[in-house]
Design an enzyme around this catalytic site. Structure first.
Site, short mmCIF file in Angstrom:
data_model
loop_
_atom_site.label_atom_id
_atom_site.label_comp_id
_atom_site.label_asym_id
_atom_site.label_seq_id
_atom_site.Cartn_x
_atom_site.Cartn_y
_atom_site.Cartn_z
N CYS A 46 0.69 -1.05 -0.02
CA CYS A 46 0.03 0.00 -0.03
C CYS A 46 0.70 1.13 0.14
O CYS A 46 1.70 1.59 0.91
CB CYS A 46 -0.74 0.00 1.33
N CYS A 89 0.36 3.41 3.16
CA CYS A 89 1.27 2.79 4.22
C CYS A 89 2.82 3.32 4.12
O CYS A 89 3.43 3.77 4.97
CB CYS A 89 1.11 1.38 4.33
#
Length: 463
Positions: free
Chosen positions: A383, A386
């Protein structure tokens, strides 16, 4: 959709020498390419109507002003698409500059290629095209729901480059049906895909049927784990071009390997028009209801469709380049890329960040009286959101070391996702939880600000 009218070539046939533009530094380099029969009172940004004989050959061309070369009866038409190994070409140009890639694209396809302009930082594409000294076209999709600032930006770009952007609009009947049946903001409830399909994807599909190639501003660093394998040139895996059928359209991505900060350094250096929304915190700009500024610690794509999961933040215009999270490869083929690694490298690594297993996070959930408080992020290493908060989270862990608050991470994708959604309040990645010493349930971090100060303030108010 749009084309640069000032760069439109005549309906007469030209040799490659005749089409060669003046040197880049020459002022107004395309004036000499104007049609000799242009009206004397034509505006500065000229518009030409192509001959009727050419119109029949252009199918649903989105560029009604574009002049097409007239082919004599019985003459052999050279098909640029499908005869070259574009995978090999992409590999050979992997380290080429955006300017070199743009020049190659324009040189190869001439009047049958166009730049897709969204009204955001991909104005860099127009600047690169100008620097090549070659004629070029520009097009854009007007969804009917853009910010006022974006429309003013379109006008500024047209005046700065002395071009006409040609806009492609959604089908009025389709838009009317969608709004009447589901309302103006149905996408907040059932996802943005249907609205994007009506307002963006279908108009683009019609537009590309009039081209043999198009140029986009896709970059590998734009989207969360889904655009990591974009080649600089490819056979378009999703859309069809002028001749129809698979392989009839070529897609060029000159800035695929360029990072966002380098694009912005280029724009500032060249002093080109900028969408004023960027100064308000917008990075990725789309329709007004679906776009907002990003906050500290957020990835640029989090400003788009923020109410949806990170894996859904694509509108469908580049479906063929969007990788599935299970395979790491585009949905509609390889996109000329090598296979992704089987496992994405882990992130949020620090001596002060504890990696929690499934049993570890379950223990935290069961304990009502903990020895220490815990700050835990639910994450997925692929991600991009993230990844963009990694530095902040690691710094927070270092700041909290020895304070009585432990910092952990729990990988919540794959087989753990259903558990995390049911038991840990996982909505989208990343989700941050605080487990107080004397509370049975974790507290969800409510903000999307993921900078150090915001995260520390959250912890200190609950410690």
């Amino acid at each position: 959709m749009a084309l640069a009218a000032s760069s439109t070539v005549s309906s007469h046939s030209f040799s490659s020498q005749e089409l060669k533009a003046p040197k880049i530094c020459s002022p107004r380099p395309f004036d000499r390419l104007a049609l000799p029969l242009a009206p004397a009172n034509s505006s500065k940004r000229r518009t030409f109507v192509k001959p009727v004989s050419a119109q029949a050959n252009r199918k649903e061309s989105f560029v009604p002003q574009a002049a097409a070369t007239i082919v004599a009866p019985g003459a052999e038409v050279t098909d640029n698409v499908g005869k070259e190994d574009y995978e090999k070409l992409a590999q050979g140009m992997e380290n080429a500059s955006p300017l070199e890639i743009m020049d190659k694209a324009l040189q190869k396809f001439g009047n049958e290629i166009a730049i897709a302009f969204s009204g955001a930082e991909d104005v860099a594409l127009i600047e690169y095209a100008r620097l090549t000294g070659r004629p070029f076209r520009v097009f854009s999709l007007d969804t009917g729901r853009l910010n006022p600032e974006t429309y003013h930006f379109f006008d500024a770009v047209e005046k700065h480059y002395d071009i006409h952007i040609e806009y492609m609009f959604p089908d009025a009947v389709e838009v009317q049906g969608l709004v009447r049946s589901k309302g103006l903001f149905s996408f907040y409830e059932d996802g943005h895909q249907e609205c994007c399909r009506v307002r963006k994807v279908r108009p683009l599909r019609r537009a590309l049927k009039g081209l043999r190639a198009w140029i986009t501003g896709q970059r590998k660093d734009q989207s969360p784990g889904t655009r990591a394998h974009i080649p600089v040139v490819q056979v378009d895996p999703s859309f069809e071009g002028l001749d129809g059928g698979p392989g009839s359209l070529i897609k060029w991505n000159p800035v695929a390997n360029v990072e966002g900060r380098d694009i912005w350094n280029f724009l500032r250096t060249m002093n080109v028009p900028i969408n004023p929304l960027h100064a308000q915190g917008y990075v990725s700009i789309g329709c007004e209801p679906c776009t907002r500024p990003v906050l500290p610690g957020q990835h640029e794509r989090e400003g788009r469709w923020w109410w949806e999961d990170a894996t859904a933040k694509e509108c469908g215009l580049h479906k063929g380049n969007v990788a599935t999270l299970e395979t790491g490869l585009p949905e509609n083929g390889t996109g000329n890329s090598a296979a992704a690694p089987a496992e994405v490298a882990d992130i949020l690594n620090s001596d002060n960040v504890v990696r929690l297993s499934r049993s570890g996070i379950e223990n935290l959930l069961r304990l009502e009286n903990r020895r220490d408080s815990w700050l835990v992020v639910l994450y997925a290493p692929w991600c991009r959101f993230c990844q963009s908060m990694e530095a902040s989270y690691v710094e927070v862990a270092d700041e909290l070391a020895g304070s009585g608050v432990k910092v952990g991470k729990f990988r919540a994708d794959g087989d753990e996702k259903a558990f995390a959604q049911k038991e840990l309040q996982l909505g989208t990645f990343p989700t941050i939880l605080f487990f107080p010493k004397h509370a049975s349930k974790p507290i969800l971090y409510p903000s999307e600000k993921r900078d150090v100060d915001s995260l520390l303030a959250f912890v200190k108010t609950l410690q």
